[in-house]
Scaffold this active site. Structure first.
Site, PDB file in Angstrom:
ATOM      1  N   CYS A   2       0.849  -1.173   0.000  1.00 57.01           N
ATOM      2  CA  CYS A   2       0.000   0.000   0.000  1.00 57.01           C
ATOM      3  C   CYS A   2       0.894   1.234   0.000  1.00 57.01           C
ATOM      4  CB  CYS A   2      -0.943   0.099   1.193  1.00 57.01           C
ATOM      5  SG  CYS A   2      -2.137  -1.234   1.267  1.00 57.01           S
ATOM      6  N   ARG A  27       3.922  -0.496  -4.749  1.00 54.13           N
ATOM      7  CA  ARG A  27       3.554  -1.023  -3.433  1.00 54.13           C
ATOM      8  C   ARG A  27       2.193  -1.712  -3.430  1.00 54.13           C
ATOM      9  NH1 ARG A  27       6.822   1.432   0.420  1.00 54.13           N
ATOM     10  NH2 ARG A  27       5.350   0.880   2.053  1.00 54.13           N
ATOM     11  N   TRP A  73      -2.725  -2.699  -1.700  1.00 52.91           N
ATOM     12  CA  TRP A  73      -2.460  -4.135  -1.873  1.00 52.91           C
ATOM     13  C   TRP A  73      -3.318  -4.804  -0.817  1.00 52.91           C
ATOM     14  CZ3 TRP A  73      -0.603  -8.323   0.907  1.00 52.91           C
ATOM     15  CH2 TRP A  73      -0.220  -9.435   0.145  1.00 52.91           C
ATOM     16  N   ASN A  99      -1.583   2.183   5.716  1.00 52.13           N
ATOM     17  CA  ASN A  99      -0.730   1.111   5.196  1.00 52.13           C
ATOM     18  C   ASN A  99      -0.292   0.288   6.404  1.00 52.13           C
ATOM     19  OD1 ASN A  99       2.786   1.115   4.269  1.00 52.13           O
ATOM     20  ND2 ASN A  99       1.300  -0.499   4.014  1.00 52.13           N
ATOM     21  N   GLY A 100      -0.623  -1.003   6.388  1.00 49.11           N
ATOM     22  CA  GLY A 100      -0.250  -1.857   7.521  1.00 49.11           C
ATOM     23  C   GLY A 100      -1.394  -2.782   7.873  1.00 49.11           C
ATOM     24  N   GLU A 485      16.725 -17.960  -8.604  1.00 46.71           N
ATOM     25  CA  GLU A 485      16.303 -16.599  -8.917  1.00 46.71           C
ATOM     26  C   GLU A 485      15.709 -16.530 -10.332  1.00 46.71           C
ATOM     27  OE1 GLU A 485      15.614 -14.004  -7.449  1.00 46.71           O
ATOM     28  OE2 GLU A 485      15.724 -12.422  -8.938  1.00 46.71           O
ATOM     29  N   LYS A 489      11.927 -15.305 -11.101  1.00 48.16           N
ATOM     30  CA  LYS A 489      11.661 -14.191 -12.019  1.00 48.16           C
ATOM     31  C   LYS A 489      10.593 -14.583 -13.040  1.00 48.16           C
ATOM     32  CE  LYS A 489      12.928 -11.683 -10.610  1.00 48.16           C
ATOM     33  NZ  LYS A 489      13.401 -11.026  -9.476  1.00 48.16           N
ATOM     34  N   GLU A 492       7.145 -14.921 -11.317  1.00 47.41           N
ATOM     35  CA  GLU A 492       6.592 -13.628 -10.888  1.00 47.41           C
ATOM     36  C   GLU A 492       5.922 -12.865 -12.022  1.00 47.41           C
ATOM     37  OE1 GLU A 492       9.237 -11.578  -7.405  1.00 47.41           O
ATOM     38  OE2 GLU A 492      10.227 -11.830  -9.322  1.00 47.41           O
ATOM     39  N   HIS A 508      16.465 -36.803  -7.994  1.00 44.48           N
ATOM     40  CA  HIS A 508      15.678 -37.213  -6.829  1.00 44.48           C
ATOM     41  C   HIS A 508      14.239 -36.721  -6.909  1.00 44.48           C
ATOM     42  CE1 HIS A 508      19.297 -38.753  -5.020  1.00 44.48           C
ATOM     43  NE2 HIS A 508      19.888 -37.576  -5.188  1.00 44.48           N
ATOM     44  N   LYS A 607       5.938  -4.577  -4.111  1.00 48.61           N
ATOM     45  CA  LYS A 607       7.384  -4.523  -3.974  1.00 48.61           C
ATOM     46  C   LYS A 607       7.863  -4.340  -2.543  1.00 48.61           C
ATOM     47  CE  LYS A 607      11.259  -2.890  -6.536  1.00 48.61           C
ATOM     48  NZ  LYS A 607      11.621  -4.244  -6.959  1.00 48.61           N
TER      49      LYS A 607
HETATM   50  C1  G6P Z   1       8.724  -8.769  -2.600  1.00 49.47           C
HETATM   51  C2  G6P Z   1       9.280  -8.289  -3.917  1.00 49.47           C
HETATM   52  C3  G6P Z   1      10.567  -9.045  -4.236  1.00 49.47           C
HETATM   53  C4  G6P Z   1      11.555  -8.901  -3.103  1.00 49.47           C
HETATM   54  C5  G6P Z   1      10.948  -9.319  -1.755  1.00 49.47           C
HETATM   55  C6  G6P Z   1      11.843  -8.925  -0.605  1.00 49.47           C
HETATM   56  O1  G6P Z   1       8.292 -10.066  -2.715  1.00 49.47           O
HETATM   57  O2  G6P Z   1       8.338  -8.466  -4.950  1.00 49.47           O
HETATM   58  O3  G6P Z   1      11.133  -8.524  -5.422  1.00 49.47           O
HETATM   59  O4  G6P Z   1      12.673  -9.687  -3.365  1.00 49.47           O
HETATM   60  O5  G6P Z   1       9.694  -8.661  -1.560  1.00 49.47           O
HETATM   61  O6  G6P Z   1      11.915  -7.532  -0.566  1.00 49.47           O
HETATM   62  P1  G6P Z   1      13.110  -6.684  -0.032  1.00 49.47           P
HETATM   63  O7  G6P Z   1      12.713  -5.279  -0.296  1.00 49.47           O
HETATM   64  O8  G6P Z   1      13.235  -6.980   1.439  1.00 49.47           O
HETATM   65  O9  G6P Z   1      14.334  -7.082  -0.764  1.00 49.47           O
END
Ligand code: G6P
Length: 612
Positions: A2, A27, A73, A99-100, A485, A489, A492, A508, A607
């Site tokens: 948010c 956010r 969000w 926000n929270g 990673e 990606k 996501e 396995h 994010k």
């Molecule tokens: C969210 C974002 C990711 C990020 C993760 C941790 O899931 O979409 O891209 O890696 O949070 O966030 P941070 O800001 O702590 O790296």
């Protein structure tokens, strides 16, 4: 999660709020809304993005010099018009954005309902605004005092901004757990979840601390008290960000811009940290804690998401180069399992945003148990950066695409610098290798430039596979976190199911998934376990899987076995994660676009994850 914005001053609030919300859309983008004071309150909100809100307000009255805005969000309640913020109090005389999460919203709501309060939404936020109204009504106090008293009854996290039609010319803001920045201009104030909506108006900002309440008015400016009613002197800081960093700069998407920025962002992560003449790595931010690191019994790396993957690379680096045992922990698991933490443990917390609630809580836990906490954050002045004993910023610049790219490679760069420096000082890393690695680090940006030239080839590969339903990513050693990673990606942003696995573990389980439909991305640069990875590729091919291999330039062995090879510049094995990540970022980017996905704002994600 948010994004919240607020404005009080002499300008029209609405355009400032909308622009700010667009900056904060990373956010959350489930719904958006604004409320503006103008002889009463004009409130507009709707499901969808800020652009939908603009459409909604096209012919509406948006006049006014005081206002608040929100991009959501969803946590409590569906993403719909009613649950969108701002929320009115029951009498419609106060409006608030939040926000929270208010954890004890349920008993509070029941009490308020018993007193006759009617709720319009399912949100926890509406409970808080009604609680504030109730306190004000019962105790006949000012709005600020009602906020202070109400917040004492609240369990959870909040960054809130509110105003009332009966106290015109006043904005009240408070925070605990979620971030809030106040930009201080000339007779005007900007409030936001981070500094990005503020930067073009003023560089003077105050970061509100937990349990502080800001009372902002035209007459008295900014006054801060804490929840115990003590007066706090605002600490004014200067922002160092540039506006150009917040714009797409000719690229179609922030994600692509950020991928292509990596030669610069990696160079910025190293800038000033490698002395030109002596080739010595030195990290100013952690200098005072270097001895502690040298003597550390153990390093515990805590992080979430992509940052956790960077932490995994860190584990290989610190164990390999500095011979310090490392554990890499998901912050959300670590904090709830009564972990064993020693006073001579060093905790490295990694976070792009510096606001991830679980990481922040894990830091507090480790701090209480006496460990030294070092932060690796990208956002300057963020909560995690402020909660740690010491730290180094990644200096990757603002990352706006929700899927992390340049922040990841910057985190790995910084971990590499740290491990090199500690390994050298501990004498676990011989001088000659140290010097060679430092020299190679300096060549990294130019190697990333070369890796980015693979873009067209990767686009063509993406055209072949964008309709696949599953992907497997394999890697060994330093390439294992890269495989994780890469898979994350793709998941996501393209919504294709993808799994990352240690290449040798494939036999396995995941091997059962392999057939002629299954693309398998193998991260296979020249490294210690190269031959073993070649065998793993053979195993995939024997089951008719399709292999897309990321290899070192000039590799003719894998070229003969794999279906597609992506050749990246050669570097020492420990630096390869930074290079091999690039083609995987591009692969997920192109596949997602070919599937018609919004790569910058993938569904359901946000994010800055300020909820636990
Ligand atoms: C969210 C974002 C990711 C990020 C993760 C941790 O899931 O979409 O891209 O890696 O949070 O966030 P941070 O800001 O702590 O790296």
């Amino acid at each position: 999660m948010c994004g919240i914005v607020g404005y009080l001053g002499n300008k029209q609030a609405y355009p400032i709020l909308i622009k700010g919300l667009k900056r904060l859309e990373y956010r959350g983008y489930d719904s958006a809304g604004v409320a503006i004071l103008n002889n009463g309150i004009n409130l507009y909100k709707c499901k969808g993005k800020v652009a939908d809100l603009e459409e909604l307000t096209k012919d509406k009255d948006t006049e006014g010099h005081i206002g608040i805005g929100h991009t959501r969000w969803a946590t409590h309640g569906l993403p719909n018009d009613v649950n969108a913020h701002p929320h009115y109090s029951d009498s419609s005389s106060i409006v608030m954005i939040h926000n929270g999460i208010i954890e004890n919203y349920s008993p509070l709501r029941k009490t308020l309902e018993a007193r006759g309060y009617k709720f319009r939404s399912e949100t926890d936020s509406e409970v808080l605004i009604n609680l504030i109204e109730e306190v004000q009504k019962q105790e006949k106090v000012s709005l600020a005092e009602a906020v202070r008293k109400a917040l004492k009854e609240v369990v959870g996290a909040y960054a809130i901004v509110l105003f009332a039609k009966d106290s015109p010319d006043e904005l009240i803001a408070a925070k605990k757990g979620s971030p809030l920045v106040i930009g201080v201009g000339e007779n005007e104030f900007y409030l936001a979840s981070d500094a990005t909506p503020i930067i073009e108006y003023t560089r003077d900002v105050v970061y509100l601390e937990d349990e502080e309440i800001a009372v902002i008015s035209k007459a008295d400016g900014l006054n801060i008290i804490n929840i115990k009613n003590q007066k706090i002197t605002p600490y004014l800081q200067q922002l160092e960000m540039e506006i150009e960093e917040l714009e797409k700069g000719g690229y179609d998407y922030f994600m692509l811009k950020e991928i292509f920025e990596q030669p610069r962002s990696i160079a910025d992560s190293m800038r000033g940290r490698i002395s030109l003449d002596k080739k010595i790595v030195s990290l100013g931010g952690i200098k005072n804690y270097e001895e502690t690191l040298l003597k550390a019994r153990r390093i515990i790396i805590i992080a979430c998401g992509t940052s956790w993957h960077a932490g995994l690379v860190g584990e290989y680096l610190f164990e390999d180069l500095a011979r310090i045992p490392v554990e890499v922990e998901y912050a959300s698991e670590f904090r709830y399992r009564n972990p064993i933490i020693y006073e001579d443990d060093v905790v490295i917390a990694i976070s792009q945003s510096g606001e991830t609630a679980d990481t922040l809580a894990a830091i507090e836990l480790a701090k209480k148990r006496g460990a030294t906490i070092i932060g690796i954050c990208n956002v300057v002045g963020s909560s995690i950066a402020r909660a740690t004993h010491a730290g180094s910023y990644t200096h990757a610049g603002p990352e706006i695409g929700v899927a992390s790219t340049k922040a990841f490679t910057a985190q790995v760069t910084l971990l590499t610098l740290m491990a090199l420096s500690i390994g050298y000082k501990k004498e676990t890393l011989p001088k000659q290798r140290y010097t060679q690695l430092v020299a190679e680090l300096e060549q990294l940006p130019s190697k990333i430039v070369r890796a980015l030239k693979l873009n067209d080839q990767i686009y063509k590969i993406s055209e072949l596979f964008y309709e696949a339903s599953n992907f497997l990513y394999l890697g060994r050693g330093y390439s294992f976190p890269v495989a994780l990673e890469g898979a994350l990606k793709l998941k996501e942003i393209s919504y294709i199911h993808a799994e990352g696995y240690p290449a040798a573990e494939m036999k396995h389980g995941p091997i059962a998934l392999i057939d002629e439909q299954m693309p398998v991305v193998v991260v296979a640069p020249k490294a210690s376990s190269y031959e073993k990875v070649v065998s793993n590729i053979q195993e995939v091919k024997a089951r008719k899987g399709i292999v897309i291999a990321v290899v070192t330039e000039g590799d003719n062995v894998i070229k003969d076995i794999a279906d597609h090879v992506i050749e990246v510049p050669e570097a020492d094995e420990i630096l390869m994660p930074i290079i091999t990540s690039i083609p995987l970022q591009l692969l997920s980017y192109h596949i997602a676009l070919l599937r018609g996905c919004n790569v910058d704002q993938p569904r359901n994600l946000a994010k800055s994850v300020t909820v636990e």
